[in-house]
Design a protein around this motif. Sequence first.
Motif, PDB file in Angstrom:
ATOM      1  N   LEU A 103     -41.284 -17.870  45.915  1.00  0.00           N
ATOM      2  CA  LEU A 103     -42.254 -17.637  46.789  1.00  0.00           C
ATOM      3  C   LEU A 103     -43.289 -17.969  46.249  1.00  0.00           C
ATOM      4  O   LEU A 103     -44.146 -18.687  46.729  1.00  0.00           O
ATOM      5  CB  LEU A 103     -41.744 -15.869  46.816  1.00  0.00           C
ATOM      6  CG  LEU A 103     -42.989 -14.852  47.556  1.00  0.00           C
ATOM      7  CD1 LEU A 103     -43.149 -15.462  48.481  1.00  0.00           C
ATOM      8  CD2 LEU A 103     -43.344 -13.482  46.984  1.00  0.00           C
ATOM      9  N   GLY A 104     -43.482 -17.528  45.095  1.00  0.00           N
ATOM     10  CA  GLY A 104     -44.471 -17.960  43.994  1.00  0.00           C
ATOM     11  C   GLY A 104     -44.348 -19.076  43.706  1.00  0.00           C
ATOM     12  O   GLY A 104     -45.564 -19.732  42.751  1.00  0.00           O
ATOM     13  N   ILE A 163     -44.154 -20.135  40.729  1.00  0.00           N
ATOM     14  CA  ILE A 163     -43.871 -19.955  38.920  1.00  0.00           C
ATOM     15  C   ILE A 163     -42.385 -19.165  38.721  1.00  0.00           C
ATOM     16  O   ILE A 163     -41.940 -19.523  36.916  1.00  0.00           O
ATOM     17  CB  ILE A 163     -45.214 -19.002  38.602  1.00  0.00           C
ATOM     18  CG1 ILE A 163     -44.956 -17.653  39.505  1.00  0.00           C
ATOM     19  CG2 ILE A 163     -46.322 -19.749  39.451  1.00  0.00           C
ATOM     20  CD1 ILE A 163     -45.932 -16.706  39.202  1.00  0.00           C
ATOM     21  N   CYS A 164     -41.385 -18.983  38.545  1.00  0.00           N
ATOM     22  CA  CYS A 164     -40.150 -18.017  38.382  1.00  0.00           C
ATOM     23  C   CYS A 164     -38.656 -19.497  38.607  1.00  0.00           C
ATOM     24  O   CYS A 164     -38.613 -19.944  38.293  1.00  0.00           O
ATOM     25  CB  CYS A 164     -40.126 -16.678  38.713  1.00  0.00           C
ATOM     26  SG  CYS A 164     -41.442 -15.453  38.460  1.00  0.00           S
ATOM     27  N   ARG A 165     -38.519 -18.108  39.351  1.00  0.00           N
ATOM     28  CA  ARG A 165     -37.468 -19.465  40.014  1.00  0.00           C
ATOM     29  C   ARG A 165     -37.503 -20.508  40.651  1.00  0.00           C
ATOM     30  O   ARG A 165     -36.524 -21.407  40.019  1.00  0.00           O
ATOM     31  CB  ARG A 165     -36.783 -18.733  41.273  1.00  0.00           C
ATOM     32  CG  ARG A 165     -36.480 -17.196  40.954  1.00  0.00           C
ATOM     33  CD  ARG A 165     -36.019 -16.075  41.999  1.00  0.00           C
ATOM     34  NE  ARG A 165     -37.240 -15.758  43.191  1.00  0.00           N
ATOM     35  CZ  ARG A 165     -37.676 -15.235  44.121  1.00  0.00           C
ATOM     36  NH1 ARG A 165     -36.744 -14.928  44.946  1.00  0.00           N
ATOM     37  NH2 ARG A 165     -38.935 -15.137  44.705  1.00  0.00           N
ATOM     38  N   HIS A 222     -49.879 -18.337  43.456  1.00  0.00           N
ATOM     39  CA  HIS A 222     -50.466 -18.668  42.161  1.00  0.00           C
ATOM     40  C   HIS A 222     -50.371 -20.308  42.460  1.00  0.00           C
ATOM     41  O   HIS A 222     -49.731 -20.710  41.221  1.00  0.00           O
ATOM     42  CB  HIS A 222     -49.282 -18.024  41.460  1.00  0.00           C
ATOM     43  CG  HIS A 222     -48.450 -16.842  41.525  1.00  0.00           C
ATOM     44  ND1 HIS A 222     -49.251 -16.099  40.731  1.00  0.00           N
ATOM     45  CD2 HIS A 222     -48.153 -16.462  42.339  1.00  0.00           C
ATOM     46  CE1 HIS A 222     -48.816 -14.709  40.142  1.00  0.00           C
ATOM     47  NE2 HIS A 222     -48.111 -14.581  41.842  1.00  0.00           N
TER      48      HIS A 222
HETATM   49  P1  4NP Z   1     -41.327 -16.907  42.496  1.00  0.00           P
HETATM   50  O1  4NP Z   1     -40.921 -15.127  41.886  1.00  0.00           O
HETATM   51  O2  4NP Z   1     -41.138 -16.468  44.087  1.00  0.00           O
HETATM   52  O3  4NP Z   1     -40.102 -16.784  41.416  1.00  0.00           O
HETATM   53  O4  4NP Z   1     -42.254 -17.356  41.281  1.00  0.00           O
HETATM   54  C1  4NP Z   1     -42.050 -14.374  41.786  1.00  0.00           C
HETATM   55  C2  4NP Z   1     -43.779 -14.698  41.358  1.00  0.00           C
HETATM   56  C3  4NP Z   1     -44.650 -14.128  41.632  1.00  0.00           C
HETATM   57  C4  4NP Z   1     -44.872 -13.312  42.977  1.00  0.00           C
HETATM   58  C5  4NP Z   1     -43.709 -13.480  43.492  1.00  0.00           C
HETATM   59  C6  4NP Z   1     -42.635 -13.711  42.864  1.00  0.00           C
HETATM   60  N1  4NP Z   1     -45.326 -12.296  43.622  1.00  0.00           N
HETATM   61  O5  4NP Z   1     -45.758 -11.469  43.907  1.00  0.00           O
HETATM   62  O6  4NP Z   1     -47.493 -12.781  42.653  1.00  0.00           O
END
Ligand code: 4NP
Length: 160
Positions: free
Chosen positions: A10-11, A13-15, A47
């Motif tokens: 989604l973002g 920045i993590c997974r 992000h």
């Molecule tokens: P990602 O995690 O999808 O693994 O990068 C998230 C990072 C940010 C958000 C949601 C999930 N957010 O809602 O800002």
Amino acid sequence: MPIRVCFVCLGNICRSPTADGVMVRLVADSGLADQVDVDSAGTSAFHVGEPADHRSAAVARGRGYALTSRSRPFVSADWNRFEYVLAMDRSNLRNLRRLPGAHGFTGTLALFRDFDPESPAESDTPDPYYGGADGFDEVLDICERGCRGLLEQIRSEHGL
Ligand code: 4NP
């Protein structure tokens, strides 16, 4: 031409940056750095431009992985740039399938955890963003198993 792989969450920045960093090292350790290119993207633009979340980066660093991504959204031109597009969860897989260009994609669009033989079919990589430190470790465990399985499949499909 290298085989191109993109992880999508989604973002971004993590997974997907975690899967990206794990896959980059696995590919390099396998002597395939010239043959497999790795990238990541997000289905949101929340992000854009940000590096990996500091919690993801710290957990990854602890196991010797460098997370070097900058968040960017997955765009329709990406369907022509990648041969493997891996969604980190079912929600992002649904979002990808709805994007312009998805129907004409001739590569592999799949759920990342389906490459982890220890995960039940159709498992999500849980979003760690709003949770505790354990979630980031769990994501890294999942990425290590899933990337091994993914690389095996790429090697067998391409005779590498
Ligand atoms: P990602 O995690 O999808 O693994 O990068 C998230 C990072 C940010 C958000 C949601 C999930 N957010 O809602 O800002």
